[in-house]
Design a protein around this motif. Structure first.
Motif, PDB file in Angstrom:
ATOM      1  N   ALA A 170     -27.664  -0.692  -7.358  1.00 44.08           N
ATOM      2  CA  ALA A 170     -29.086  -0.427  -7.562  1.00 44.08           C
ATOM      3  C   ALA A 170     -29.622   0.328  -6.349  1.00 44.08           C
ATOM      4  CB  ALA A 170     -29.831  -1.731  -7.756  1.00 44.08           C
ATOM      5  N   PRO A 171     -30.705   1.067  -6.520  1.00 40.42           N
ATOM      6  CA  PRO A 171     -31.278   1.818  -5.397  1.00 40.42           C
ATOM      7  C   PRO A 171     -31.586   0.905  -4.214  1.00 40.42           C
ATOM      8  CG  PRO A 171     -32.291   2.497  -7.445  1.00 40.42           C
ATOM      9  CD  PRO A 171     -31.441   1.313  -7.776  1.00 40.42           C
ATOM     10  N   GLY A 172     -31.125   1.299  -3.042  1.00 39.54           N
ATOM     11  CA  GLY A 172     -31.395   0.544  -1.836  1.00 39.54           C
ATOM     12  C   GLY A 172     -30.549  -0.698  -1.657  1.00 39.54           C
ATOM     13  N   LYS A 173     -29.603  -0.899  -2.553  1.00 45.85           N
ATOM     14  CA  LYS A 173     -28.744  -2.084  -2.467  1.00 45.85           C
ATOM     15  C   LYS A 173     -27.282  -1.684  -2.369  1.00 45.85           C
ATOM     16  CE  LYS A 173     -31.793  -5.250  -4.963  1.00 45.85           C
ATOM     17  NZ  LYS A 173     -31.879  -6.257  -6.053  1.00 45.85           N
ATOM     18  N   GLU A 174     -26.464  -2.629  -1.927  1.00 45.24           N
ATOM     19  CA  GLU A 174     -25.040  -2.385  -1.855  1.00 45.24           C
ATOM     20  C   GLU A 174     -24.418  -2.474  -3.246  1.00 45.24           C
ATOM     21  OE1 GLU A 174     -24.121  -4.016   2.671  1.00 45.24           O
ATOM     22  OE2 GLU A 174     -23.216  -4.997   0.943  1.00 45.24           O
ATOM     23  N   ARG A 175     -23.283  -1.829  -3.367  1.00 44.24           N
ATOM     24  CA  ARG A 175     -22.546  -1.921  -4.616  1.00 44.24           C
ATOM     25  C   ARG A 175     -22.048  -3.360  -4.808  1.00 44.24           C
ATOM     26  NH1 ARG A 175     -18.268   2.695  -5.414  1.00 44.24           N
ATOM     27  NH2 ARG A 175     -17.327   1.655  -3.597  1.00 44.24           N
ATOM     28  N   GLU A 176     -22.159  -3.856  -6.026  1.00 44.13           N
ATOM     29  CA  GLU A 176     -21.765  -5.231  -6.284  1.00 44.13           C
ATOM     30  C   GLU A 176     -20.844  -5.334  -7.493  1.00 44.13           C
ATOM     31  OE1 GLU A 176     -25.135  -7.709  -7.183  1.00 44.13           O
ATOM     32  OE2 GLU A 176     -25.604  -6.652  -9.038  1.00 44.13           O
ATOM     33  N   PHE A 177     -20.018  -6.352  -7.452  1.00 48.64           N
ATOM     34  CA  PHE A 177     -19.078  -6.633  -8.522  1.00 48.64           C
ATOM     35  C   PHE A 177     -19.821  -7.099  -9.768  1.00 48.64           C
ATOM     36  CE2 PHE A 177     -15.402  -8.084 -10.682  1.00 48.64           C
ATOM     37  CZ  PHE A 177     -15.656  -9.365 -11.158  1.00 48.64           C
ATOM     38  N   VAL A 178     -19.351  -6.647 -10.925  1.00 43.50           N
ATOM     39  CA  VAL A 178     -19.911  -7.072 -12.195  1.00 43.50           C
ATOM     40  C   VAL A 178     -18.866  -7.826 -13.024  1.00 43.50           C
ATOM     41  CG1 VAL A 178     -20.908  -6.325 -14.393  1.00 43.50           C
ATOM     42  CG2 VAL A 178     -21.540  -5.156 -12.264  1.00 43.50           C
ATOM     43  N   ALA A 179     -17.735  -7.181 -13.263  1.00 47.00           N
ATOM     44  CA  ALA A 179     -16.709  -7.790 -14.104  1.00 47.00           C
ATOM     45  C   ALA A 179     -15.366  -7.130 -13.832  1.00 47.00           C
ATOM     46  CB  ALA A 179     -17.063  -7.659 -15.577  1.00 47.00           C
ATOM     47  N   ALA A 180     -14.292  -7.848 -14.131  1.00 45.63           N
ATOM     48  CA  ALA A 180     -12.952  -7.299 -13.986  1.00 45.63           C
ATOM     49  C   ALA A 180     -12.054  -7.900 -15.053  1.00 45.63           C
ATOM     50  CB  ALA A 180     -12.389  -7.576 -12.593  1.00 45.63           C
ATOM     51  N   LEU A 181     -10.995  -7.162 -15.356  1.00 46.40           N
ATOM     52  CA  LEU A 181     -10.055  -7.608 -16.376  1.00 46.40           C
ATOM     53  C   LEU A 181      -8.654  -7.248 -15.928  1.00 46.40           C
ATOM     54  CD1 LEU A 181      -9.944  -8.942 -19.153  1.00 46.40           C
ATOM     55  CD2 LEU A 181     -10.089  -6.669 -20.176  1.00 46.40           C
ATOM     56  N   THR A 182      -7.768  -8.229 -15.954  1.00 42.29           N
ATOM     57  CA  THR A 182      -6.398  -8.010 -15.523  1.00 42.29           C
ATOM     58  C   THR A 182      -5.662  -7.066 -16.461  1.00 42.29           C
ATOM     59  OG1 THR A 182      -5.792 -10.021 -16.703  1.00 42.29           O
ATOM     60  CG2 THR A 182      -6.260 -10.229 -14.355  1.00 42.29           C
ATOM     61  N   ARG A 183      -4.475  -6.645 -16.033  1.00 39.51           N
ATOM     62  CA  ARG A 183      -3.730  -5.614 -16.738  1.00 39.51           C
ATOM     63  C   ARG A 183      -3.494  -5.945 -18.189  1.00 39.51           C
ATOM     64  NH1 ARG A 183       1.599  -5.186 -13.121  1.00 39.51           N
ATOM     65  NH2 ARG A 183       1.748  -7.432 -13.342  1.00 39.51           N
ATOM     66  N   GLY A 184      -3.133  -7.196 -18.457  1.00 33.84           N
ATOM     67  CA  GLY A 184      -2.846  -7.571 -19.832  1.00 33.84           C
ATOM     68  C   GLY A 184      -4.087  -7.887 -20.630  1.00 33.84           C
ATOM     69  N   GLY A 185      -5.202  -7.964 -19.948  1.00 34.00           N
ATOM     70  CA  GLY A 185      -6.453  -8.252 -20.638  1.00 34.00           C
ATOM     71  C   GLY A 185      -6.677  -9.722 -20.931  1.00 34.00           C
ATOM     72  N   ALA A 186      -5.827 -10.581 -20.389  1.00 39.00           N
ATOM     73  CA  ALA A 186      -5.935 -11.994 -20.734  1.00 39.00           C
ATOM     74  C   ALA A 186      -6.992 -12.723 -19.918  1.00 39.00           C
ATOM     75  CB  ALA A 186      -4.587 -12.681 -20.539  1.00 39.00           C
ATOM     76  N   THR A 187      -7.251 -12.218 -18.706  1.00 40.30           N
ATOM     77  CA  THR A 187      -8.133 -12.970 -17.808  1.00 40.30           C
ATOM     78  C   THR A 187      -9.308 -12.114 -17.359  1.00 40.30           C
ATOM     79  OG1 THR A 187      -6.165 -14.127 -16.997  1.00 40.30           O
ATOM     80  CG2 THR A 187      -8.221 -14.350 -15.726  1.00 40.30           C
ATOM     81  N   PRO A 188     -10.504 -12.391 -17.886  1.00 41.47           N
ATOM     82  CA  PRO A 188     -11.689 -11.689 -17.410  1.00 41.47           C
ATOM     83  C   PRO A 188     -12.368 -12.471 -16.280  1.00 41.47           C
ATOM     84  CG  PRO A 188     -12.236 -12.915 -19.383  1.00 41.47           C
ATOM     85  CD  PRO A 188     -10.800 -13.223 -19.061  1.00 41.47           C
ATOM     86  N   GLU A 214     -33.456  -6.380 -13.845  1.00 41.12           N
ATOM     87  CA  GLU A 214     -32.611  -6.450 -12.646  1.00 41.12           C
ATOM     88  C   GLU A 214     -31.192  -5.962 -12.880  1.00 41.12           C
ATOM     89  OE1 GLU A 214     -34.477  -8.914 -13.954  1.00 41.12           O
ATOM     90  OE2 GLU A 214     -33.491 -10.880 -13.732  1.00 41.12           O
ATOM     91  N   ASP A 215     -30.835  -5.655 -14.125  1.00 42.42           N
ATOM     92  CA  ASP A 215     -29.535  -5.052 -14.407  1.00 42.42           C
ATOM     93  C   ASP A 215     -29.568  -3.534 -14.209  1.00 42.42           C
ATOM     94  OD1 ASP A 215     -29.244  -7.314 -17.170  1.00 42.42           O
ATOM     95  OD2 ASP A 215     -28.220  -7.465 -15.235  1.00 42.42           O
ATOM     96  N   THR A 216     -30.728  -2.992 -13.943  1.00 36.77           N
ATOM     97  CA  THR A 216     -30.853  -1.549 -13.715  1.00 36.77           C
ATOM     98  C   THR A 216     -30.035  -1.133 -12.506  1.00 36.77           C
ATOM     99  OG1 THR A 216     -33.052  -1.431 -14.704  1.00 36.77           O
ATOM    100  CG2 THR A 216     -32.466   0.290 -13.116  1.00 36.77           C
ATOM    101  N   ALA A 217     -29.140  -0.182 -12.719  1.00 37.23           N
ATOM    102  CA  ALA A 217     -28.241   0.268 -11.650  1.00 37.23           C
ATOM    103  C   ALA A 217     -27.371   1.400 -12.169  1.00 37.23           C
ATOM    104  CB  ALA A 217     -27.349  -0.888 -11.176  1.00 37.23           C
ATOM    105  N   LEU A 218     -26.671   2.005 -11.234  1.00 43.78           N
ATOM    106  CA  LEU A 218     -25.602   2.946 -11.580  1.00 43.78           C
ATOM    107  C   LEU A 218     -24.331   2.116 -11.706  1.00 43.78           C
ATOM    108  CD1 LEU A 218     -24.976   5.963 -11.965  1.00 43.78           C
ATOM    109  CD2 LEU A 218     -24.459   6.073  -9.517  1.00 43.78           C
ATOM    110  N   TYR A 219     -23.700   2.186 -12.871  1.00 41.31           N
ATOM    111  CA  TYR A 219     -22.519   1.375 -13.154  1.00 41.31           C
ATOM    112  C   TYR A 219     -21.262   2.212 -12.989  1.00 41.31           C
ATOM    113  CZ  TYR A 219     -25.243  -2.554 -14.838  1.00 41.31           C
ATOM    114  OH  TYR A 219     -26.091  -3.638 -14.913  1.00 41.31           O
ATOM    115  N   TYR A 220     -20.323   1.660 -12.217  1.00 41.67           N
ATOM    116  CA  TYR A 220     -19.073   2.334 -11.931  1.00 41.67           C
ATOM    117  C   TYR A 220     -17.894   1.586 -12.536  1.00 41.67           C
ATOM    118  CZ  TYR A 220     -21.632   4.729  -8.186  1.00 41.67           C
ATOM    119  OH  TYR A 220     -22.529   5.476  -7.454  1.00 41.67           O
ATOM    120  N   CYS A 221     -16.952   2.357 -13.007  1.00 38.40           N
ATOM    121  CA  CYS A 221     -15.679   1.823 -13.456  1.00 38.40           C
ATOM    122  C   CYS A 221     -14.657   2.044 -12.330  1.00 38.40           C
ATOM    123  CB  CYS A 221     -15.262   2.598 -14.706  1.00 38.40           C
ATOM    124  SG  CYS A 221     -13.613   2.276 -15.314  1.00 38.40           S
TER     125      CYS A 221
END
Length: 124
Positions: free
Chosen positions: A40-58, A89-96
């Motif tokens: 978000a503007p003026g804030k640090e980049r933050e983690f949202v979600a991740a998924l392992t290679r096999g997709g089993a563990t989010p 508050e979810d407004t932000a630039l989202y990165y993959c």
């Protein structure tokens, strides 16, 4: 080398939904842990979600747990982020991001490749 291109961002009212997509180039997509981060503007980049290679563990940040869902389609080299019940508050630039051998999935330094980002704006 992996190239990532995000899409699906936009302007939505609070309570609405969006689905972000991240298309990856390369043959080794299935071997990477995929993550979504936001800044978000003026804030640090933050983690949202991740998924392992096999997709089993989010994994999810507490702020989005129960509202966002990460998924991947290895046949299409694409990872998705379904975002429901959006808040201003979810407004932000989202990165993959893509990373090999990721252990600390919440750290952006764990990821080797990044997209350019897609803007999500939630109006109140």
């Amino acid at each position: 080398q992996v190239q990532l291109v995000e899409s699906g961002g936009g302007l939505v009212q609070a309570g609405g939904s969006l689905r972000l997509s991240c298309a990856a180039s390369g043959r080794t997509f299935s071997s990477y842990t995929m993550g979504w981060f936001r800044q978000a503007p003026g804030k640090e980049r933050e983690f949202v979600a991740a998924l392992t290679r096999g997709g089993a563990t989010p994994y999810y940040a507490d702020s989005v747990k129960g509202r966002f869902t990460i998924s991947r389609d290895n046949a299409k080299n694409t990872v998705y982020l379904q975002m429901n019940s959006l808040k201003p508050e979810d407004t932000a630039l989202y990165y993959c991001a893509a990373g090999g051998g990721v252990v600390f999935y919440w750290r952006d330094s764990s990821y080797n490749y990044w997209g350019q980002g897609t803007q999500v704006t939630v109006s109140s």
